[in-house]
Every structure is written in C-alpha cells, then in structure tokens.
Write a protein that holds these residues in place. Structure first.
Motif, PDB file in Angstrom:
ATOM      1  N   ASP A  28      -9.099  -3.068   2.384  1.00 30.80           N
ATOM      2  CA  ASP A  28      -8.219  -2.400   1.432  1.00 30.80           C
ATOM      3  C   ASP A  28      -7.802  -3.400   0.353  1.00 30.80           C
ATOM      4  O   ASP A  28      -8.150  -4.585   0.419  1.00 30.80           O
ATOM      5  CB  ASP A  28      -6.998  -1.804   2.143  1.00 30.80           C
ATOM      6  N   PRO A  29      -7.078  -3.007  -0.690  1.00 30.71           N
ATOM      7  CA  PRO A  29      -6.713  -3.933  -1.780  1.00 30.71           C
ATOM      8  C   PRO A  29      -5.914  -5.146  -1.330  1.00 30.71           C
ATOM      9  O   PRO A  29      -5.898  -6.158  -2.034  1.00 30.71           O
ATOM     10  CB  PRO A  29      -5.900  -3.042  -2.732  1.00 30.71           C
ATOM     11  N   ILE A  83      -5.767   3.460  -0.939  1.00 28.74           N
ATOM     12  CA  ILE A  83      -7.191   3.561  -0.590  1.00 28.74           C
ATOM     13  C   ILE A  83      -7.650   4.968  -0.952  1.00 28.74           C
ATOM     14  O   ILE A  83      -7.083   5.954  -0.455  1.00 28.74           O
ATOM     15  CB  ILE A  83      -7.404   3.302   0.912  1.00 28.74           C
ATOM     16  N   PRO A  84      -8.650   5.120  -1.811  1.00 28.64           N
ATOM     17  CA  PRO A  84      -9.121   6.469  -2.158  1.00 28.64           C
ATOM     18  C   PRO A  84      -9.820   7.124  -0.961  1.00 28.64           C
ATOM     19  O   PRO A  84     -10.241   6.452  -0.016  1.00 28.64           O
ATOM     20  CB  PRO A  84     -10.098   6.200  -3.306  1.00 28.64           C
ATOM     21  N   GLU A  85      -9.956   8.438  -1.007  1.00 23.66           N
ATOM     22  CA  GLU A  85     -10.662   9.169   0.034  1.00 23.66           C
ATOM     23  C   GLU A  85     -12.149   8.817  -0.042  1.00 23.66           C
ATOM     24  O   GLU A  85     -12.792   8.955  -1.090  1.00 23.66           O
ATOM     25  CB  GLU A  85     -10.455  10.679  -0.140  1.00 23.66           C
ATOM     26  N   ILE A  86     -12.720   8.361   1.075  1.00 23.22           N
ATOM     27  CA  ILE A  86     -14.111   7.912   1.117  1.00 23.22           C
ATOM     28  C   ILE A  86     -14.948   8.948   1.867  1.00 23.22           C
ATOM     29  O   ILE A  86     -14.593   9.372   2.977  1.00 23.22           O
ATOM     30  CB  ILE A  86     -14.241   6.540   1.804  1.00 23.22           C
ATOM     31  N   LEU A 112       0.831  -1.198   0.000  1.00 29.24           N
ATOM     32  CA  LEU A 112       0.000   0.000   0.000  1.00 29.24           C
ATOM     33  C   LEU A 112       0.867   1.249   0.000  1.00 29.24           C
ATOM     34  O   LEU A 112       1.908   1.295   0.667  1.00 29.24           O
ATOM     35  CB  LEU A 112      -0.911   0.019   1.228  1.00 29.24           C
ATOM     36  N   LEU A 113       0.438   2.223  -0.762  1.00 27.05           N
ATOM     37  CA  LEU A 113       1.102   3.522  -0.732  1.00 27.05           C
ATOM     38  C   LEU A 113       0.953   4.109   0.670  1.00 27.05           C
ATOM     39  O   LEU A 113      -0.113   4.021   1.283  1.00 27.05           O
ATOM     40  CB  LEU A 113       0.465   4.441  -1.780  1.00 27.05           C
ATOM     41  N   ASN A 114       2.043   4.677   1.166  1.00 29.31           N
ATOM     42  CA  ASN A 114       2.072   5.235   2.524  1.00 29.31           C
ATOM     43  C   ASN A 114       1.885   4.150   3.582  1.00 29.31           C
ATOM     44  O   ASN A 114       1.496   4.437   4.713  1.00 29.31           O
ATOM     45  CB  ASN A 114       1.005   6.323   2.698  1.00 29.31           C
ATOM     46  N   GLU A 172      -6.519   1.990  -6.999  1.00 31.92           N
ATOM     47  CA  GLU A 172      -7.072   2.692  -5.849  1.00 31.92           C
ATOM     48  C   GLU A 172      -8.537   2.306  -5.710  1.00 31.92           C
ATOM     49  O   GLU A 172      -9.380   2.702  -6.533  1.00 31.92           O
ATOM     50  CB  GLU A 172      -6.915   4.200  -6.009  1.00 31.92           C
ATOM     51  N   PHE A 173      -8.859   1.541  -4.685  1.00 33.03           N
ATOM     52  CA  PHE A 173     -10.232   1.058  -4.486  1.00 33.03           C
ATOM     53  C   PHE A 173     -10.349   0.449  -3.099  1.00 33.03           C
ATOM     54  O   PHE A 173      -9.345   0.215  -2.412  1.00 33.03           O
ATOM     55  CB  PHE A 173     -10.607   0.023  -5.551  1.00 33.03           C
ATOM     56  N   ILE A 174     -11.614   0.229  -2.692  1.00 34.55           N
ATOM     57  CA  ILE A 174     -11.908  -0.579  -1.509  1.00 34.55           C
ATOM     58  C   ILE A 174     -12.802  -1.717  -1.962  1.00 34.55           C
ATOM     59  O   ILE A 174     -13.421  -1.649  -3.033  1.00 34.55           O
ATOM     60  CB  ILE A 174     -12.590   0.245  -0.394  1.00 34.55           C
TER      61      ILE A 174
END
Length: 683
Positions: free
Chosen positions: A545-546, A448-451, A348-350, A489-491
């Motif tokens: 998360d992915p 993970i995109p901003e939800i 995961l990024l970050n 980028e998805f959940i």
C-alpha cells in the motif's frame, strides 16, 4: 659556534614574533580619600569604619569595623599600612592609613574593594547593551560602533551618560558618584578583547566585589538621628508567596514605606531592607527553615523548609508585620507556549486514526488564569474522541497543563494542514491574552483502489474456457484499479504469482510495478501443455500500500484450459506410373514437342543418355599430336644445323693461302676429309 648560531636564531624568532599587549586591569576599586576626626566614622553600605583611637604621636590609628551594627574587627595601622577584611585571602574591603595630622587631629583613610569579573567574553552586537545584574545600580554598557581594532561605547548611569572609545586589548573605567565629595572608581571596568568592523565586539566586564552605592560620614560633634526601634510585634502574615532574586516587595505600615529585596538564594538567602528613598537600612541572611526579625522595621521574614528553588532562582517567603500593614503585589507576566504535534503525517483512509497532542506550558514568572484551549479541526476530518481538560483555572509559573489528546478520522484522501491551537488566558494584571501554536503541515491521507483481475486463453479467440489440441497455449491477464485520485490512491511493487497445475508449465512470477487508480495493466505469455487434462488456473496478487505495508489477494478459477490428444492425419500414398522402356522415346518426343522451350529438357536428357551411348573414333586428336611432334623435331634439327654451320664457317676463315708451293700433306688430308664430314653431317 653552535651556541652562537642558536642564539642568533632565537633572537631572529623573537624579533619576528608578534607583540601581544597585556591588558592592565586594576586590582582594586577605591573610594576617594576620606578624612576622619577622632570618633568619626564612615558608613559604607552595611559596613561602618570608625576612627576609634590614636597613639600620642599620631603615627598609628585604630579603626573599628562594624557589619550591620555589630563590631567585627579592629585594625591598628601605621602610616602606609593596610588591613584586609575579613582576611587577606578572602578580601572584601582593604583599609589603608594614608596620612595623619596631629595639628588637625584628622587622618586620611583609603577604602578599596577587589575588582571581580562578572562578564567573560561577552559578545555585543552593534546597538546592543549589557546591563549589570540585579543588586547593582541601573548601569548599561552599549556598543555604539565596532571598528576593525577599536570600538565606541556609551555607558548609561542613573545620573549621567558617558561615551568612551577604546582599542583592542585595552580598557576603560567608569566612576560612580556616591556623594558630592566621594566617588567610587572604577565602579565598572570594561576590557575590549576583539572588535569586528560594523558587526560586534567582545568584552570582559569587572565590578567591585563590594559594590555598595550608599555612603555617609558620621561626625562625633554632630547629633546623629537614629532610627527608633519599634516595639510593635510583627504577628500578622501579610505575604506568603514566591519571591525571585532581584525582586523588591513594598510594605506599607502606618504611612511608612519599607522595601525588601531578595539578593540571593541558597541555604542562607540574602535580603536587604530599604526605606522609601532607597536608602539601605540593613542587609541580613535567613536560613532555609528559619526566620529573621528586623531591627530597623517591624517586619519578620521567614523562609519555609524546602522552599529554595535554585533552578528558577526563587524561594517561597513569608512576611509578618503589625496589624494594618499591607504588601503591594508584584505583577509578573505569564509566558504561555503551545506546541502542536501528531502521531503520524501519512495515513490510510479507513485505517488508523490521527492522534493530536497539545502541550501548553507557562514559561514565565507570572501566573495565567482561566486558561482555555481551542483546538483545530481540519476539513475532511471528523472528531472521534477527546482526552484531557480543555480549560484550567490557574496555570502557575514554569508549569505545564496535562497533555491534551484528541483523535481525528479522515473522510477523504488528500493532503491537509492542521491549523494552529489557540489559547486564551488572563494575566496577573487581569488583561486577556491570546497565543497560538505552530501548525502541522503536510498530513497526507492515502487509499488503496479496488483491484480486479481477469484472465483469458487464446484458441483462435480469447476466452476463459478453451479446448486445444496444441502443445502450447497463450494466456493473458488484465489487472485493473478502480476509479479514484491517482495521486493518493495506488498500489506499488505489485507482483502476480500464477497458480498452475502440473499439466501446464511456464513463468509463474510476473512483475507489475505500481498501479494507480483508474489504470490497468495487461500481460501475456506462452505456456507449455505437458499432458492431457482439464487445467484450472488461479493467481495471487502481492503488493504494497502507499505506506509500504504488504498485502496479498487471491483469485481462484480465473480460466480453464481443456487439452485433448492431437488428431492423427493419414496421408494417402499416390502410385506413380512410368512409361515402359520401349515407350520412352515416343514419350520424350511428345513431351519436348509440348514445351515452348524444349532446349533445357533436351539438354538434360542428353546429359543422362550420353554415358550409355557407344564411343565414336576420334581421328582429329592423333593427327594433331603427330603434327606437334614434327614441329618440335624440325625446330630441333634447324637449331642443330645452324650450330654446325657456324663451326665450319669459323674454320674456313682461319685457313690461309700460302704464297707458292704445294700444300702440306696435313692440310691436303684435312681438305680431303672435310667434305666427307660435312656430307655425313648433312645426311
């Protein structure tokens, strides 16, 4: 009879059973017959067989056997007798007295050694060759052609080439020429086990147990040249390093060349000493932790304790020689192998960092010098830390560098490849070499995109605050994912869990599934209002998360539903006024006159009033009934009269007239009575 039947069956089975040809492999390999006079000897490798004595009748001969110049045994043989050295159960050499001539004062001796198998079921592809192990002459057996049931081989000897074709389950031997007069047969014996057309063949290979290739006849009448033993002391250490089995060290001293070969290793290691013409001088054994001083050269060999390495077939060895001696170095080739790996291939990024491992190993016999490791840095990654040494002065044979570790942090989502690690080094000959590792492909970085979540209730219009007097309310929820790369980028497996107060009831768990970057989902539902209240509604979003890790996100005070009691609606009763009874006829008439088609209403009124009117006299019905009765009576009378008429008629026809005279009294009476009857019937 049963025995005869069984015997016949057995014979039939034997007749149909396949015939397996047994492979005939010679038991011994032997030298050509050697003629020796009294006191003559033959030097065969490390062994010398000397014709020492004979009886007066030349029927028995005594042969002395020397090993490395030391007398080991004496064999007294009669004609045709054999002697097995060192024993019949562990034979290295077999000596046979073939012939003795008293007139010539000579004997003929056969020297043989048992054949041993050095290759079992060796598979050779077409064009492939098998080379004899180190310690043997340079001999190769090459498979030229493989057929269905045979194969063609070419045998390469140091001095010639031989081609043989052999069938399956058969073999062939190769002669090795020792001198102009003496040969060794079979020095190599090849057995063809199987052959597959145009593909490969499987063979067994045999060689003599004692496979020496040097032979010399020493005559008692000729002056022998002996090697003068040196009086110089081998005191200077000229070699202190590893020596592998089969390798040869070249030692130069005072314009004389000596060659030392390591034959085998163990608790006692075997070595051989040769001159510059490759003529064997001596073969000896050195105990681990001991030493040996040569009798043929100014050389002392020492094997230090715990030096023998059976895994890599090598040992440390020290060689001492007089001052001024030198040893030509053996140039061996290093074989560097580099392996690249990572702790994960999805991240995961970050999130966590990518840990990279670099393993560098020297799998060759030679050393590698000035080893330098150059590691890759892929795009959209930054180096965070590095552990380990990236250069090494010397990497010995069959050793590894400490594992090199460094960490990378991704800066952008996507799919990436980690390129090859490059290792630069110099071999023992001073040549620069470069090798590369494998690549690590398909490293995927997700995010993970901003939800975000919003909610509304419906009361004519959608709003986050509604006031309602209804028993139910419609709620709507909108889940949105921020912009990004939907591939990375998805959940997934998202579920919305509503937090409802006790004043509202309905479905609280809503399945949403996967939500990609830039995507939104809207869900609605009808909810029951249980009581008057100001209801605050929140929610909790659960998702993976992915990489499959679970997360929860809480959203409070999404919307407010203010439920109040419903309004009381009072309906005003209207008093209907109907006309009085005496006014009804006139009211009905006016009503009928006002209609375009008064018939239906008039008919309906008639149907109501008919039950209240007096009954009228109905004269038609009784009259019809009377007429029906008369018709029935007349019909019945007509039928009756007809029947009687038929009876009277039949009687009159039976009456006959007589030819004269008066009628009988009975007839007269009958005739008188008949009219009366008829009359009565008529009446």
């Amino acid at each position: 009879m049963k025995r005869i039947a069984l015997m016949l069956i057995g014979l039939l089975l034997l007749s149909t059973a396949p015939v397996v040809k047994s492979i005939s492999v010679p038991e011994y390999a032997g030298l050509s017959l050697i003629e020796l006079g009294l006191k003559d000897s033959v030097v065969f490798g490390n062994y010398e067989i000397k014709f020492a004595d004979v009886d007066p009748y030349w029927t028995k001969a005594a042969l002395d056997i020397y090993e490395n110049g030391v007398k080991k045994a004496t064999a007294v043989l009669g004609l045709g007798d054999s002697y097995y050295y060192p024993s019949s159960t562990n034979t290295l050499l077999k000596l046979t007295l073939k012939w003795a001539r008293s007139d010539k004062k000579t004997i003929l001796v056969a020297i043989e050694s048992p054949l041993v198998k050095i290759a079992l079921d060796e598979k050779l592809n077409e064009g492939e060759a098998y080379a004899l192990p180190s310690g043997f002459p340079s001999i190769k057996i090459k498979l030229v052609d493989a057929y269905d049931t045979s194969a063609k081989f070419t045998v390469y000897l140091p001095y010639t080439t031989i081609t043989k074709t052999v069938n399956e389950n058969d073999g062939f031997g190769i002669t090795y020429q020792l001198t102009d007069d003496v040969s060794y047969y079979p020095y190599v014996f090849v057995v063809l086990k199987s052959s597959v057309n145009n593909e490969y063949a499987t063979v067994d290979i045999y060689v003599p147990k004692y496979a020496a290739t040097t032979l010399k006849i020493k005559r008692a009448t000729t002056e022998e040249t002996t090697t003068t033993e040196t009086t110089l002391e081998p005191t200077e250490l000229v070699y202190n390093d590893i020596l592998y089995v089969g390798e040869i060290l070249t030692i130069n001293y005072n314009s004389t060349v000596y060659k030392l070969r390591l034959n085998s290793i163990g608790y006692y290691s075997s070595l051989s000493l040769f001159n510059e013409n490759n003529t064997p001088l001596e073969t000896f054994r050195v105990k681990e932790g001991g030493s040996y001083t040569s009798k043929k050269a100014p050389i002392r060999i020492e094997i230090p304790p715990n030096s023998v390495d059976l895994v890599y077939n090598r040992t440390y060895i020290k060689i001492y020689a007089p001052s001024g001696a030198e040893v030509l170095p053996i140039v061996r080739e290093a074989k560097i192998k580099v392996d690249l790996s990572t702790n994960v291939k999805e991240m995961l990024l970050n999130g966590e960092e990518l840990i990279v491992f670099v393993n560098v190993e020297n799998q060759g016999r030679g050393k590698a010098f000035d080893v330098n490791v150059i590691a890759p840095l892929p795009n959209n990654f930054e180096l965070k830390s590095g552990i380990g040494t990236w250069s090494l002065k010397t990497l010995d044979a069959f050793t590894k560098m400490p594992v090199l570790v460094y960490t990378l942090k991704p800066t952008q989502v996507g799919k990436y490849d980690l390129g090859k690690v490059k290792v630069e080094y110099y071999n023992e000959a001073g040549q620069k070499k470069v090798v590369t590792s494998n690549e690590v492909r398909g490293i995927v970085v997700y995010s993970i995109p901003e939800i975000s979540l919003s909610a509304e209730a419906f009361n004519g219009t959608w709003s986050t605050y509604v006031t309602t007097q209804e028993k139910s309310v419609k709620l709507r929820f909108k889940i949105s994912a921020g912009k990004g790369n939907p591939e990375f980028e998805f959940i997934k497996n998202a579920t919305l869990e509503l937090i409802l107060p006790d004043s509202i009831d309905g479905e609280t768990t809503i399945k949403l599934g996967d939500i990609k970057a830039g995507e939104e989902k809207i869900v609605e539902g009808q909810y029951v209002i249980l009581k008057q209240a100001v209801s605050i509604i929140g929610a909790k979003l659960k998702y993976q998360d992915p990489l499959g890790n679970w997360h929860e996100k809480y959203f409070g005070n999404l919307l407010i539903v203010n439920s109040i009691p419903p309004k009381v609606i009072v309906e005003e009763k209207v008093q209907k006024v109907y006309p009085k009874p005496e006014e009804l006829p006139d009211y009905i008439k006016k009503t009928l006159d006002s209609l375009n088609n008064p018939t239906p209403l008039a008919q309906a009124i008639e149907n109501v009033t008919v039950n209240y009117l007096p009954k009228k006299l109905d004269y038609k019905t009784p009259l019809i009934v009377i007429l029906l009765i008369l018709v029935v009576a007349l019909g019945a009378a007509t039928v009756n009269y007809k029947n009687k008429y038929e009876i009277v008629k039949s009687k009159l026809e039976r009456r006959k007239k007589r030819p004269g005279g008066l009628p009988k009294k009975e007839e007269e009476e009958q005739e008188v009575k008949t009219p009366e009857v008829e009359k009565e019937e008529v009446l």
